[in-house]
Design an enzyme around this catalytic site. Structure first.
Site, PDB file in Angstrom:
ATOM      1  N   VAL A 280       0.838  -1.019  -0.077  1.00 14.69           N
ATOM      2  CA  VAL A 280      -0.516   0.067  -0.228  1.00 14.69           C
ATOM      3  C   VAL A 280       0.921   1.202   0.187  1.00 14.69           C
ATOM      4  CG1 VAL A 280      -1.656   1.348   1.622  1.00 14.69           C
ATOM      5  CG2 VAL A 280      -1.820  -0.904   0.541  1.00 14.69           C
ATOM      6  N   ALA A 281       2.190   1.226   0.844  1.00 18.05           N
ATOM      7  CA  ALA A 281       2.685   2.623   0.802  1.00 18.05           C
ATOM      8  C   ALA A 281       3.799   2.619  -0.294  1.00 18.05           C
ATOM      9  CB  ALA A 281       3.849   2.081   2.253  1.00 18.05           C
ATOM     10  N   ILE A 283       2.927   1.132  -3.928  1.00 10.13           N
ATOM     11  CA  ILE A 283       2.059   1.969  -4.697  1.00 10.13           C
ATOM     12  C   ILE A 283       1.629   3.362  -4.563  1.00 10.13           C
ATOM     13  CG2 ILE A 283       0.129   1.571  -6.025  1.00 10.13           C
ATOM     14  CD1 ILE A 283       0.578  -1.586  -4.891  1.00 10.13           C
ATOM     15  N   ASP A 327      -3.193  35.119 -35.324  1.00  7.32           N
ATOM     16  CA  ASP A 327      -3.754  36.083 -35.906  1.00  7.32           C
ATOM     17  C   ASP A 327      -3.367  37.444 -35.410  1.00  7.32           C
ATOM     18  OD1 ASP A 327      -5.429  34.884 -37.609  1.00  7.32           O
ATOM     19  OD2 ASP A 327      -7.444  35.568 -35.474  1.00  7.32           O
ATOM     20  N   ASP A 649     -11.234  33.580 -34.596  1.00  4.39           N
ATOM     21  CA  ASP A 649     -12.091  34.594 -34.246  1.00  4.39           C
ATOM     22  C   ASP A 649     -13.202  33.957 -34.975  1.00  4.39           C
ATOM     23  OD1 ASP A 649     -11.327  35.471 -36.215  1.00  4.39           O
ATOM     24  OD2 ASP A 649     -10.494  37.636 -35.181  1.00  4.39           O
ATOM     25  N   ASP A 653     -13.045  29.996 -38.477  1.00  2.00           N
ATOM     26  CA  ASP A 653     -11.352  29.771 -37.880  1.00  2.00           C
ATOM     27  C   ASP A 653     -11.853  27.777 -37.221  1.00  2.00           C
ATOM     28  OD1 ASP A 653     -10.402  31.540 -39.082  1.00  2.00           O
ATOM     29  OD2 ASP A 653     -10.337  32.559 -37.451  1.00  2.00           O
ATOM     30  N   ASN A 715       9.205   6.174  -2.383  1.00  2.00           N
ATOM     31  CA  ASN A 715       9.170   4.452  -2.277  1.00  2.00           C
ATOM     32  C   ASN A 715      10.036   3.341  -2.369  1.00  2.00           C
ATOM     33  OD1 ASN A 715       6.232   6.247  -2.187  1.00  2.00           O
ATOM     34  ND2 ASN A 715       5.922   5.291  -3.738  1.00  2.00           N
ATOM     35  N   GLU A 718      11.885   2.935   0.577  1.00  3.46           N
ATOM     36  CA  GLU A 718      11.158   1.999   1.941  1.00  3.46           C
ATOM     37  C   GLU A 718      10.905   1.091   1.528  1.00  3.46           C
ATOM     38  OE1 GLU A 718       7.249   4.105   1.503  1.00  3.46           O
ATOM     39  OE2 GLU A 718       7.447   5.835   1.720  1.00  3.46           O
ATOM     40  N   ASN A 743       3.914   6.596   4.858  1.00  2.04           N
ATOM     41  CA  ASN A 743       2.711   6.867   3.597  1.00  2.04           C
ATOM     42  C   ASN A 743       2.295   7.864   4.061  1.00  2.04           C
ATOM     43  OD1 ASN A 743       2.305   6.342   0.911  1.00  2.04           O
ATOM     44  ND2 ASN A 743       0.544   5.466   1.615  1.00  2.04           N
ATOM     45  N   THR A 746       4.422  11.458   4.323  1.00  2.00           N
ATOM     46  CA  THR A 746       6.023  12.349   3.082  1.00  2.00           C
ATOM     47  C   THR A 746       4.501  11.927   2.495  1.00  2.00           C
ATOM     48  OG1 THR A 746       5.405   9.574   3.142  1.00  2.00           O
ATOM     49  CG2 THR A 746       7.269  11.037   4.708  1.00  2.00           C
ATOM     50  N   ASP A 747       3.830  11.416   2.251  1.00  2.00           N
ATOM     51  CA  ASP A 747       3.219  11.058   0.737  1.00  2.00           C
ATOM     52  C   ASP A 747       2.188  12.554   0.526  1.00  2.00           C
ATOM     53  OD1 ASP A 747       4.740   9.503  -0.045  1.00  2.00           O
ATOM     54  OD2 ASP A 747       3.540   8.189  -1.008  1.00  2.00           O
TER      55      ASP A 747
HETATM   56  P1  ATP Z   1      -6.510  38.657 -38.644  1.00  2.00           P
HETATM   57  O1  ATP Z   1      -6.950  39.127 -37.333  1.00  2.00           O
HETATM   58  O2  ATP Z   1      -6.496  37.305 -39.159  1.00  2.00           O
HETATM   59  O3  ATP Z   1      -4.896  38.888 -37.822  1.00  2.00           O
HETATM   60  P2  ATP Z   1      -7.832  40.454 -40.172  1.00  2.00           P
HETATM   61  O4  ATP Z   1      -8.524  40.897 -39.289  1.00  2.00           O
HETATM   62  O5  ATP Z   1      -6.924  41.844 -40.879  1.00  2.00           O
HETATM   63  O6  ATP Z   1      -7.246  39.611 -39.833  1.00  2.00           O
HETATM   64  P3  ATP Z   1      -9.993  40.790 -42.065  1.00  2.00           P
HETATM   65  O7  ATP Z   1     -11.034  40.764 -40.895  1.00  2.00           O
HETATM   66  O8  ATP Z   1     -10.359  38.795 -42.540  1.00  2.00           O
HETATM   67  O9  ATP Z   1      -8.450  40.319 -41.713  1.00  2.00           O
HETATM   68  O10 ATP Z   1     -10.004  41.197 -42.658  1.00  2.00           O
HETATM   69  C1  ATP Z   1      -9.370  41.175 -44.684  1.00  2.00           C
HETATM   70  C2  ATP Z   1      -9.723  42.093 -45.171  1.00  2.00           C
HETATM   71  O11 ATP Z   1     -10.827  43.079 -45.273  1.00  2.00           O
HETATM   72  C3  ATP Z   1      -8.968  43.480 -44.689  1.00  2.00           C
HETATM   73  O12 ATP Z   1      -7.855  43.604 -44.982  1.00  2.00           O
HETATM   74  C4  ATP Z   1      -9.782  44.859 -44.970  1.00  2.00           C
HETATM   75  O13 ATP Z   1      -9.019  45.256 -45.975  1.00  2.00           O
HETATM   76  C5  ATP Z   1     -11.052  44.274 -45.216  1.00  2.00           C
HETATM   77  N1  ATP Z   1     -11.800  44.160 -44.269  1.00  2.00           N
HETATM   78  C6  ATP Z   1     -12.109  44.342 -42.429  1.00  2.00           C
HETATM   79  N2  ATP Z   1     -12.235  44.485 -42.177  1.00  2.00           N
HETATM   80  C7  ATP Z   1     -14.272  44.824 -43.248  1.00  2.00           C
HETATM   81  C8  ATP Z   1     -15.147  45.167 -42.983  1.00  2.00           C
HETATM   82  N3  ATP Z   1     -15.810  45.088 -41.928  1.00  2.00           N
HETATM   83  N4  ATP Z   1     -16.009  46.157 -44.233  1.00  2.00           N
HETATM   84  C9  ATP Z   1     -15.580  45.430 -44.916  1.00  2.00           C
HETATM   85  N5  ATP Z   1     -14.160  45.177 -45.593  1.00  2.00           N
HETATM   86  C10 ATP Z   1     -13.465  44.568 -44.574  1.00  2.00           C
END
Ligand code: ATP
Length: 916
Positions: A280-281, A283, A327, A649, A653, A715, A718, A743, A746-747
């Site tokens: 027991v001690a 294991i 990103d 995000d 993705d 162990n 011991e 056991n 200390t354990d």
């Molecule tokens: P990440 O977050 O991956 O670093 P990002 O945010 O720069 O990338 P996206 O949000 O996909 O990438 O945007 C890509 C492109 O789309 C941007 O470079 C911009 O030119 C255009 N874009 C971003 N937001 C808008 C929006 N709200 N309306 C129109 N065009 C947009």
């Protein structure tokens, strides 16, 4: 019952549920409804009860054998032994329950942290609330990536699509609308409803909550949800296997001890009890629980550093990460955008002002802020926009500043920061969406998504025209333009002008600015804005201008990139932005050098899997990528043997985040879908929190190694004491009760205290760990065996000499008992580092360990001196010289180790010096 909403219009639904769709419920009304209907949660299966947890502690086979043996010894008249052993077993079980409960509670806290939120309108203000607090009648705002938080009757939709597989089994997205249905149908056909637990994959919407909690469709079907069990980590799995091996080995050794002892004439029942106690001690049955506690405590520490672990194995994998793909926007940068430059009608303008404060000026040669081009640029920026400016939590749709007011309170933005920046730019020129919309009406919207890289809205103007306003990535938008705006009139776009616009874009991007192009077109009266195909609307556009915005890097992220480099971890930046913007930001952050290669989504598309795997090894910047490219990048790096962390995000993705070894989602800006696919969520979206988590992950693994070293060495010590004694013909140095007590003291506590040892300062200067390496690698196995042997030999020496001295077996046993315990309590300090000596680390630098050791020492001393415990533990009082011997011997290995270690490192220094 819930389906009556399908056949009602949204307005009727609102009336029925007594809510104004534009103001939402009032706070008091919402509270009253919450009291009436209860929380919006599905009932959970029952928790495991405390008594069950307690009983589980006795499932272990050896503990059962021990209890049986104890009962037998009780029948044979050894009452005090039987009672004490039972108490020790009980204490062990309580310790087990405490450990398990602690782990359980931290896991519960984690679950609460990752619980979903919902965006609602209450008292006319858009706010986020825990989804559990939603009530019928709440007005909910939804967008792609959200998990639907309740059953909802839709009142407004923009291109909304949902995947309802949880309810209907159908994995293709279905389009949603707001029209009332003719008759009630099942969830699969209810196009104007959203159901709890389903997922939005596209568009935006607004709806009225019609059912919550157990009254929802899924609540009625499922009845109860079963909490997802945490899967064991690879290390836990390996330890479980190791445990099985150890059990067999220990049992074999104990069997030998028993047989030899009986042969030598010891009483059978005593030898049997000795063997079982030793088993027991020896294991390490507490090991899995202590590992879980160490992981759970590590997870708590990570929470304090803004990373929330959703899957326990990630804790270990984090320590092995060799590539972090992040990103750019919001993770490496602050995601607080400010438009700095505008390219309009062939001119460059500069925009002053800070942050989201709509105060600033436009400067530039030949600037005409009264001109038609300027007005068009600013009104499109304001209209093709869903963000809202917020001051002191109140949405602001126009500037009503009192004269003389110097400093405005903090301005923030609700919605997409890129759009917020454009909104602020327009506001600086006096253009506000709310004011423009007094004369214009939005008819339709084609939402932004990272694949399309553009967004379009369609408006009915004051003059009765229908116009589409587009903004997006310049290369994409310019590709759709056939004209450009000059002095208020569209002029055909020639090659030279196109070239000069692209050059202006490159110049801005090179200065690390994120650039958006703005364009428009008039739609023919025959075109139905709501139904026409996006390609049809977004063609033959008139280019208006470019807006370049800064997004400053996060200072902590720059530091974290540097830390990664030292820790042998590569960083890749993945962004949808322009290649020049990407490169400039990567340079500022130390991710890439001047000549570093930038791989674009288009280039990546051309490559085969093999080619990409080869190239990916040396690429640290990916630009203009779409979410689907991220999946390929993860696969390519994994193919090369990397342990990959990938952030994400948006809803698209999720596959890449799931595929990565460590999928990381954003807590602030991320979507529910990505969060659910991830192993870890960043509470502050900050890159530096990933690196902090890696550091913690490495620290946790280190700590697990520390207590494995401690527990197993002890162990081995011991078992060897007993084994060598019987082989060498000595009397038994320890009695069963002493073995069990040892056991316990200390354990338990000291091992747990090692689990919270502070992280080694140099941990981020080491290369990542190989995920395949054994827990005993880097000499740990050897250390365990050698330390165990030293502990055993010293104990036996003390026992032998004491016995030879006075032939007093009780005294010799008491000496052996205390020597063995104190050897372990000193040795635990040496286990804190594999490199540094305890003198270098400082004896007091882990206060938990100091406390744990003191408690154990006091408990141990008490069984020597408390009179009624002496007969129970067969101890005799010891004199000062005895204690000096015990403590001297206990400190001996540590002192010898320090001296030898010092000589070793001196030698190493010499050798390095000679080599230099
Ligand atoms: P990440 O977050 O991956 O670093 P990002 O945010 O720069 O990338 P996206 O949000 O996909 O990438 O945007 C890509 C492109 O789309 C941007 O470079 C911009 O030119 C255009 N874009 C971003 N937001 C808008 C929006 N709200 N309306 C129109 N065009 C947009």
């Amino acid at each position: 019952m819930p389906d009556i909403w399908q056949t009602m219009s949204a307005e009727e639904t609102a009336v029925r549920l007594q809510v104004d769709t534009s103001r939402g419920l009032g706070a008091d009304e919402a509270r009253a409804r919450l009291e009436r209907v209860g929380l919006n949660t599905l009932e959970k299966g029952p928790d495991i009860a405390l008594w069950q947890m307690f009983l589980n502690q006795f499932k272990d086979f050896m503990v059962l054998v021990l209890l049986a043996a104890t009962a037998i010894s009780g029948f044979l008249g050894e009452w005090s032994d039987a009672v004490t052993i039972s108490i020790i077993v009980l204490l062990n079980a309580i310790l087990g329950v405490v450990q398990e409960q602690r782990a359980e509670r931290s896991m519960e806290a984690l679950r609460e942290l990752t619980s979903p939120e919902a965006r609602v309108v209450r008292d006319g203000v858009e706010i986020k609330i825990p989804a559990a607090e939603l009530v019928p009648g709440d007005i909910v705002l939804l967008e792609a990536g959200d998990r639907v938080p309740a059953d909802i009757r839709l009142a407004r939709t923009v291109d909304l699509e949902a995947v309802e597989a949880v309810l209907t089994g159908e994995s293709n997205p279905v389009c949603k609308h707001t029209r009332p249905l003719e008759k009630q149908v099942g969830p699969a056909d209810a196009g104007n409803m959203l159901y709890m637990g389903t997922v939005l994959t596209r568009g935006r919407g607004l709806g009225i909550v019609v059912a919550t909690g157990m009254a929802t469709e899924v609540g009625q079907i499922a009845g109860m949800i079963k909490e997802a069990e945490q899967e064991p980590t690879p290390l836990q799995r390996r330890l479980a296997q190791l445990g099985k091996g150890l059990v067999t080995f220990c049992l074999a050794v104990c069997a030998v001890v028993v047989i030899v002892g009986i042969q030598r004439g010891e009483p059978v029942y005593r030898m049997f009890l000795t063997g079982v106690s030793l088993a027991v001690a020896a294991i390490p049955e507490g090991l899995p629980a202590i590992v879980t506690v160490a992981l759970a405590i590590g997870v708590q520490r990570m929470i304090n550093r803004n990373s929330i672990i959703r899957r326990l194995p990630a804790v270990e994998t984090l320590g092995c990460a060799t590539f972090i793909c992040s990103d750019k926007t919001g993770t490496l940068t602050q995601n607080e955008m400010t438009v700095r430059r505008v390219h309009l009608a062939g001119r460059e303008l500069e925009v002053t002002g800070e942050g989201y404060d709509p105060k600033g000026k436009f400067k530039g040669d030949g600037l005409d802020t009264q001109g038609a081009d300027f007005a068009k640029m600013m009104s499109i920026a304001a209209l093709c926009n869903n963000a809202t400016l917020v001051r002191n939590n109140i949405a602001v749709g126009g500037l009503f500043r009192k004269p003389g007011q110097k400093k405005d309170p903090a301005w923030t933005v609700s919605g997409d920061p890129t759009e917020g920046a454009l909104l602020v730019m327009a506001a600086k020129a006096g253009f506000w969406r709310e004011r423009l919309e007094k004369k214009m009406r939005r008819l339709a919207e084609i939402p932004f998504d990272s694949d399309r890289k553009r967004m379009t809205v369609i408006y009915k103007t004051a003059g009765g025209r229908t116009e589409a306003y587009i903004k997006g990535a310049p290369d994409v938008v310019l590709g759709l333009c056939t004209h450009f705006l000059r002095d208020g009139r569209p002029v055909p776009l020639d090659k030279r002008t196109r070239g000069s616009i692209l050059a202006a874009n490159s110049a801005m991007a090179d200065g690390a600015l994120r650039v958006l192009a703005v364009a428009y077109r008039e739609l023919s009266p025959g075109m139905n804005a709501g139904e026409a195909a996006p390609e049809e609307i977004e063609s033959n556009l008139v280019f208006v201008g470019l807006a370049g915005m800064i997004d400053p890097p996060r200072p902590a992220a720059i530091q974290a990139v540097h830390t990664c480099r030292r820790a042998g971890i590569r960083v890749a930046m993945i962004t949808g932005d322009h290649r020049l913007t990407a490169r400039a930001v990567a340079r500022e952050m130390g991710i890439a050098g001047r000549g570093s290669r930038v791989l674009t989504g288009a280039e990546l598309e051309e490559m085969s899997e093999e080619e990409l795997a080869r190239v990916a090894e040396n690429v640290h910047v990916y630009a203009r990528v779409s979410p689907r490219h991220k999946l390929r990048i993860v696969r390519a790096l994994k193919r090369n043997g990397h342990v990959v962390a990938m952030t994400g995000d948006g809803v698209n993705d999720a596959p890449a985040v799931k595929e990565a070894d460590i999928g990381i989602a954003m807590g602030v800006s991320g979507t529910d879908v990505t969060r659910e696919a991830s192993a870890m969520v960043l509470a502050d979206d900050n890159f530096s929190s990933i690196v902090a988590a890696v550091e913690e992950g490495r620290g946790i693994y280190d700590n697990i190694r520390k207590f494995i070293r401690y527990l197993l060495s002890c162990n081995v010590g011991e078992v060897l004491v007993m084994f060598l004694a019987v082989l060498g013909g000595m009397p038994l140095p320890l009695l069963p009760i002493q073995i069990l007590w040892m056991n316990l003291v200390t354990d338990g506590l000291p091992a747990m205290a090692l689990g919270v040892d502070p992280i080694d300062r140099n941990i981020m200067r080491r290369p990542p760990r190989d995920p395949q390496e054994s827990i005993f690698s880097h000499g740990l196995g050897w250390r365990i065996l050698s330390s165990g042997t030293v502990i055993a030999v010293l104990t036996l020496a003390v026992f032998g000499l004491s016995y030879a001295d006075g032939r007093n077996l009780d005294l010799a046993r008491t000496m052996a008992f205390n020597t063995l315990v104190f050897l372990q309590l000193v040795y635990v300090f040496s286990c804190r580092s594999e490199h540094a000596t305890i003198w270098e680390l400082g004896w007091l630098s882990n206060p938990h360990l100091v406390g744990a050791t003191l408690i154990s020492a006091v408990l141990q001393i008490s069984v020597n001196y408390i009179p009624f415990l002496q007969p129970v533990f067969h101890t005799v009082p010891l004199g000062v010289h005895h204690w000096l011997t015990i403590l001297g011997v206990a400190l001996l290995p540590t002192l010898a180790g320090t001296v030898l270690g010092g000589v070793g490192s001196r030698l190493r220094e010499r050798v390095t010096y000679l080599r230099v």
